[in-house]
Design an enzyme around this catalytic site. Structure first.
Site, PDB file in Angstrom:
ATOM      1  N   ASP A 141       1.649  20.060 -20.449  1.00  0.00           N
ATOM      2  CA  ASP A 141       0.914  18.829 -20.729  1.00  0.00           C
ATOM      3  C   ASP A 141       1.829  17.980 -21.615  1.00  0.00           C
ATOM      4  O   ASP A 141       1.933  18.189 -22.816  1.00  0.00           O
ATOM      5  CB  ASP A 141      -0.414  19.130 -21.430  1.00  0.00           C
ATOM      6  CG  ASP A 141      -1.205  17.849 -21.707  1.00  0.00           C
ATOM      7  OD1 ASP A 141      -0.598  16.759 -21.670  1.00  0.00           O
ATOM      8  OD2 ASP A 141      -2.421  17.939 -21.966  1.00  0.00           O
ATOM      9  N   PHE A 166      -7.492  21.351 -24.654  1.00  0.00           N
ATOM     10  CA  PHE A 166      -7.832  19.932 -24.747  1.00  0.00           C
ATOM     11  C   PHE A 166      -9.070  19.717 -23.883  1.00  0.00           C
ATOM     12  O   PHE A 166      -9.253  20.372 -22.868  1.00  0.00           O
ATOM     13  CB  PHE A 166      -6.693  19.004 -24.325  1.00  0.00           C
ATOM     14  CG  PHE A 166      -7.087  17.565 -24.516  1.00  0.00           C
ATOM     15  CD1 PHE A 166      -7.223  17.039 -25.788  1.00  0.00           C
ATOM     16  CD2 PHE A 166      -7.427  16.762 -23.430  1.00  0.00           C
ATOM     17  CE1 PHE A 166      -7.689  15.747 -25.990  1.00  0.00           C
ATOM     18  CE2 PHE A 166      -7.891  15.464 -23.623  1.00  0.00           C
ATOM     19  CZ  PHE A 166      -8.011  14.958 -24.907  1.00  0.00           C
ATOM     20  N   THR A 167      -9.914  18.780 -24.290  1.00  0.00           N
ATOM     21  CA  THR A 167     -11.243  18.617 -23.677  1.00  0.00           C
ATOM     22  C   THR A 167     -11.199  18.502 -22.148  1.00  0.00           C
ATOM     23  O   THR A 167     -11.782  19.327 -21.445  1.00  0.00           O
ATOM     24  CB  THR A 167     -11.928  17.371 -24.264  1.00  0.00           C
ATOM     25  OG1 THR A 167     -11.039  16.260 -24.137  1.00  0.00           O
ATOM     26  CG2 THR A 167     -12.252  17.569 -25.748  1.00  0.00           C
ATOM     27  N   ARG A 179     -13.553  15.119 -33.755  1.00  0.00           N
ATOM     28  CA  ARG A 179     -12.893  16.196 -33.022  1.00  0.00           C
ATOM     29  C   ARG A 179     -13.350  17.495 -33.663  1.00  0.00           C
ATOM     30  O   ARG A 179     -12.675  18.083 -34.487  1.00  0.00           O
ATOM     31  CB  ARG A 179     -11.365  16.081 -33.087  1.00  0.00           C
ATOM     32  CG  ARG A 179     -10.787  14.925 -32.308  1.00  0.00           C
ATOM     33  CD  ARG A 179     -10.502  15.194 -30.844  1.00  0.00           C
ATOM     34  NE  ARG A 179     -11.566  14.916 -29.919  1.00  0.00           N
ATOM     35  CZ  ARG A 179     -11.392  14.438 -28.698  1.00  0.00           C
ATOM     36  NH1 ARG A 179     -10.202  14.123 -28.261  1.00  0.00           N
ATOM     37  NH2 ARG A 179     -12.412  14.284 -27.882  1.00  0.00           N
ATOM     38  N   LYS A 192      -0.254   7.390 -23.383  1.00  0.00           N
ATOM     39  CA  LYS A 192       0.211   7.733 -24.725  1.00  0.00           C
ATOM     40  C   LYS A 192       1.710   7.461 -24.847  1.00  0.00           C
ATOM     41  O   LYS A 192       2.121   6.320 -24.959  1.00  0.00           O
ATOM     42  CB  LYS A 192      -0.120   9.204 -25.022  1.00  0.00           C
ATOM     43  CG  LYS A 192      -1.584   9.454 -25.374  1.00  0.00           C
ATOM     44  CD  LYS A 192      -2.461   9.586 -24.169  1.00  0.00           C
ATOM     45  CE  LYS A 192      -3.814  10.212 -24.480  1.00  0.00           C
ATOM     46  NZ  LYS A 192      -4.652  10.279 -23.266  1.00  0.00           N
ATOM     47  N   TYR A 224       0.840  -1.201   0.000  1.00  0.00           N
ATOM     48  CA  TYR A 224       0.000   0.000   0.000  1.00  0.00           C
ATOM     49  C   TYR A 224       0.873   1.248   0.000  1.00  0.00           C
ATOM     50  O   TYR A 224       0.583   2.209  -0.699  1.00  0.00           O
ATOM     51  CB  TYR A 224      -0.933   0.008   1.224  1.00  0.00           C
ATOM     52  CG  TYR A 224      -1.934   1.141   1.144  1.00  0.00           C
ATOM     53  CD1 TYR A 224      -3.143   0.981   0.472  1.00  0.00           C
ATOM     54  CD2 TYR A 224      -1.651   2.394   1.705  1.00  0.00           C
ATOM     55  CE1 TYR A 224      -4.047   2.016   0.356  1.00  0.00           C
ATOM     56  CE2 TYR A 224      -2.555   3.444   1.589  1.00  0.00           C
ATOM     57  CZ  TYR A 224      -3.748   3.250   0.914  1.00  0.00           C
ATOM     58  OH  TYR A 224      -4.633   4.289   0.798  1.00  0.00           O
ATOM     59  N   PHE A 262     -19.052  14.445 -25.940  1.00  0.00           N
ATOM     60  CA  PHE A 262     -18.692  13.564 -27.056  1.00  0.00           C
ATOM     61  C   PHE A 262     -18.578  12.103 -26.640  1.00  0.00           C
ATOM     62  O   PHE A 262     -18.779  11.212 -27.459  1.00  0.00           O
ATOM     63  CB  PHE A 262     -17.374  14.025 -27.702  1.00  0.00           C
ATOM     64  CG  PHE A 262     -16.235  14.139 -26.735  1.00  0.00           C
ATOM     65  CD1 PHE A 262     -16.052  15.292 -25.996  1.00  0.00           C
ATOM     66  CD2 PHE A 262     -15.349  13.099 -26.559  1.00  0.00           C
ATOM     67  CE1 PHE A 262     -15.003  15.403 -25.087  1.00  0.00           C
ATOM     68  CE2 PHE A 262     -14.293  13.191 -25.664  1.00  0.00           C
ATOM     69  CZ  PHE A 262     -14.128  14.357 -24.921  1.00  0.00           C
TER      70      PHE A 262
HETATM   71  N1  F0G Z   1      -3.963  15.840 -22.384  1.00  0.00           N
HETATM   72  C1  F0G Z   1      -3.934  15.419 -23.660  1.00  0.00           C
HETATM   73  C2  F0G Z   1      -3.164  16.197 -24.676  1.00  0.00           C
HETATM   74  C3  F0G Z   1      -4.631  14.254 -24.019  1.00  0.00           C
HETATM   75  O1  F0G Z   1      -4.579  13.851 -25.287  1.00  0.00           O
HETATM   76  C4  F0G Z   1      -5.352  13.541 -23.033  1.00  0.00           C
HETATM   77  C5  F0G Z   1      -6.138  12.366 -23.391  1.00  0.00           C
HETATM   78  C6  F0G Z   1      -5.359  14.033 -21.721  1.00  0.00           C
HETATM   79  C7  F0G Z   1      -4.643  15.168 -21.428  1.00  0.00           C
HETATM   80  C8  F0G Z   1      -6.143  13.353 -20.620  1.00  0.00           C
HETATM   81  O2  F0G Z   1      -5.536  12.190 -20.238  1.00  0.00           O
HETATM   82  O3  F0G Z   1      -7.166  10.404 -20.914  1.00  0.00           O
HETATM   83  O4  F0G Z   1      -5.255   9.913 -19.397  1.00  0.00           O
HETATM   84  O5  F0G Z   1      -7.160  11.236 -18.594  1.00  0.00           O
HETATM   85  N2  F0G Z   1      -6.442  12.085 -24.580  1.00  0.00           N
HETATM   86  C9  F0G Z   1      -7.173  10.923 -25.031  1.00  0.00           C
HETATM   87  C10 F0G Z   1      -7.341  10.997 -26.522  1.00  0.00           C
HETATM   88  C11 F0G Z   1      -8.454  10.673 -24.316  1.00  0.00           C
HETATM   89  O6  F0G Z   1      -7.997  10.101 -27.073  1.00  0.00           O
HETATM   90  O7  F0G Z   1      -6.799  11.902 -27.152  1.00  0.00           O
HETATM   91  P1  F0G Z   1      -6.341  10.868 -19.765  1.00  0.00           P
END
Ligand code: F0G
Length: 460
Positions: free
Chosen positions: A217, A126-127, A384, A260, A74, A451
């Site tokens: 990021d 970014f979303t 997108r 990624k 843990y 989305f």
């Molecule tokens: N920042 C970027 C540039 C991303 O592409 C993503 C995730 C995140 C932050 C968030 O990270 O998913 O680990 O919580 N991108 C995915 C995509 C969902 O399909 O582009 P996460």
């Protein structure tokens, strides 16, 4: 002998996963059941899955071996210390807070850094990142160069920050209302486009003058480094590893979606050089993620990530990784299909406005195109555009992004060149009959990150 020199992947395949082929009739039923949203398709109904490069990567034999070294304590797992040292050695950051994935880190970081009424400038939104900034009370301000919004511009560094836009914001609202600049390597929503080292250095100078930190990021930092090596003067003889370190060292804090670049299936972290932030984040992570030495990850996952990071900065890996994306992009260009130029690192982005010029943006051209490509061939891609952009939190109006794209995203080390051929040919078949394609409309719209779970129906 031809003097062309081809490259090939620096690995070979040890285990295969079978794919299920479906008929067009089956796919028509499947996409209807999924509300014409590719996120709601069942994976078993998908042939070639190019939805995302997130967590869909193939780990190496070394990473799988690493799983067996998981120390599932843990507190104080030895894999945490291995990961911490890897992040210090490869990314330069002093302190590490693991999280279950990128948005876990974004949540903690935004809550600590942002006060209500603040402004967060960034090289395109970014979303999840923007949503966490907004939920913490900030307004996001796009300061990317104009070329990033133009799919036809061949600018080699479309991820660059427009420093005049940043200066203007500082002059208008004051530096004390800007808790940090949000800087992504590479810029996902712009098409996987890189920022140059020269621009990052200028950004560092300007932010230093006003004492504004840079939050990095770093989700695709090694891919960004590859483009710097390829395109920027003075970097040809530097390794991806060296360039990655140099980028990180120009920033103060970082959030990472390890699904990624680091070639794992789950994980993320917050990293920083600031001891005060580290202490606050350690305190927050125990509320939302887990103890500060695992933050929502198993020991084995931290081990696989540490090994994946070392593999991600190899020049040979990156040549094949980005090379495959360029290969697919070139095929689509040869078919005359409108895509975002230049081709980015993690996917090829179809320009849905040019692909389906007869559809208004309210008829959701990119959402429609992703559904039609699936029906054609079982290839899964992602919208997108206007659906991903969501609504303004205050006015509830739709954002109308200039970019209305379908992302054809490539997982790392998963698909072959033949899969790319089939994908390009499928999209070309759809392109031939593009005039007959009608749009979609919402039948269900969730409040946040719509989305992912929205449902649609065809416009008659
Ligand atoms: N920042 C970027 C540039 C991303 O592409 C993503 C995730 C995140 C932050 C968030 O990270 O998913 O680990 O919580 N991108 C995915 C995509 C969902 O399909 O582009 P996460």
């Amino acid at each position: 002998m031809p003097n062309k020199k081809s490259w090939a992947e620096p690995w070979k395949i040890k285990m295969v996963e079978h794919l299920r082929m479906t008929t067009k009739e089956e796919r028509i039923v499947a996409i209807k059941e999924a509300g014409y949203n590719t996120f709601l398709l069942k994976s078993r109904d998908v042939y070639i899955d190019l939805l995302t490069d997130s967590g869909t990567n193939a780990m190496s034999d070394r990473q799988w071996a690493g799983l067996m070294l998981g120390d599932e304590a843990y507190a104080g797992s030895r894999n945490f210390y291995h990961l911490e040292k890897t992040i210090q050695d490869y990314y330069s950051y002093k302190y590490l807070i693991p999280t279950h994935q990128g948005r876990g880190a974004e949540h903690i970081f935004s809550q600590i850094m942002i006060k209500k009424g603040d402004y967060v400038p960034g090289n395109m939104y970014f979303t999840t990142t923007r949503l966490h900034q907004e939920l913490a009370g900030a307004k996001f301000v796009d300061i990317i160069i104009d070329e990033a919004h133009d799919t036809a511009s061949h600018h080699p560094f479309k991820g660059n920050v427009d420093l005049e836009k940043l200066q203007k914001l500082i002059d208008e609202v004051g530096a004390d209302r800007i808790p940090y600049v949000s800087m992504a390597t590479t810029v996902n929503m712009a098409g996987g486009q890189p920022i140059s080292m020269a621009n990052l250095k200028e950004l560092r100078e300007l932010t230093k003058k006003y004492n504004i930190p840079i939050a990095h990021d770093m989700t695709r930092v090694a891919e960004n480094a590859w483009f710097i090596k390829e395109r920027e003067d003075g970097y040809q003889n530097k390794s991806v590893k060296e360039i990655v370190y140099e980028i990180c060292a120009l920033t103060d804090h970082a959030t990472m979606s390890a699904k990624k670049d680091p070639i794992v299936n789950i994980g993320g972290f917050l990293a920083t050089n600031d001891e005060d932030l580290y202490c606050k984040a350690q305190n927050m992570v125990v509320i939302y993620e887990g103890l500060h030495t695992y933050g929502g990850m198993a020991g084995r996952d931290m081990e696989a990530m540490a090994i994946g990071i070392t593999e991600s900065v190899s020049d040979d890996h990156m040549r094949a990784r980005v090379g495959q994306t360029q290969y697919l992009g070139q095929k689509l260009i040869d078919f005359g299909i409108p895509i975002v130029m230049p081709v980015g690192s993690h996917g090829v982005f179809l320009d849905a406005k040019k692909f389906l010029p007869h559809l208004e943006q309210d008829a959701l051209p990119a959402q429609t195109l992703a559904a039609v490509i699936y029906i054609e061939s079982g290839v899964r891609t992602m919208e997108r555009g206007i659906v991903s952009a969501g609504r303004n939190k205050e006015t509830r109006e739709n954002y109308y992004p200039k970019l209305e794209l379908v992302r054809v995203t490539l997982p790392r080390r998963v698909y072959t060149q033949s899969h790319m051929d089939v994908t390009a040919e499928s999209i070309a078949t759809v392109y031939e009959r593009r005039d007959s394609i009608k749009g979609l409309r919402f039948t269900y719209e969730p409040e946040y990150l719509r989305f992912f779970q929205a449902r649609f129906e065809p416009i008659k």
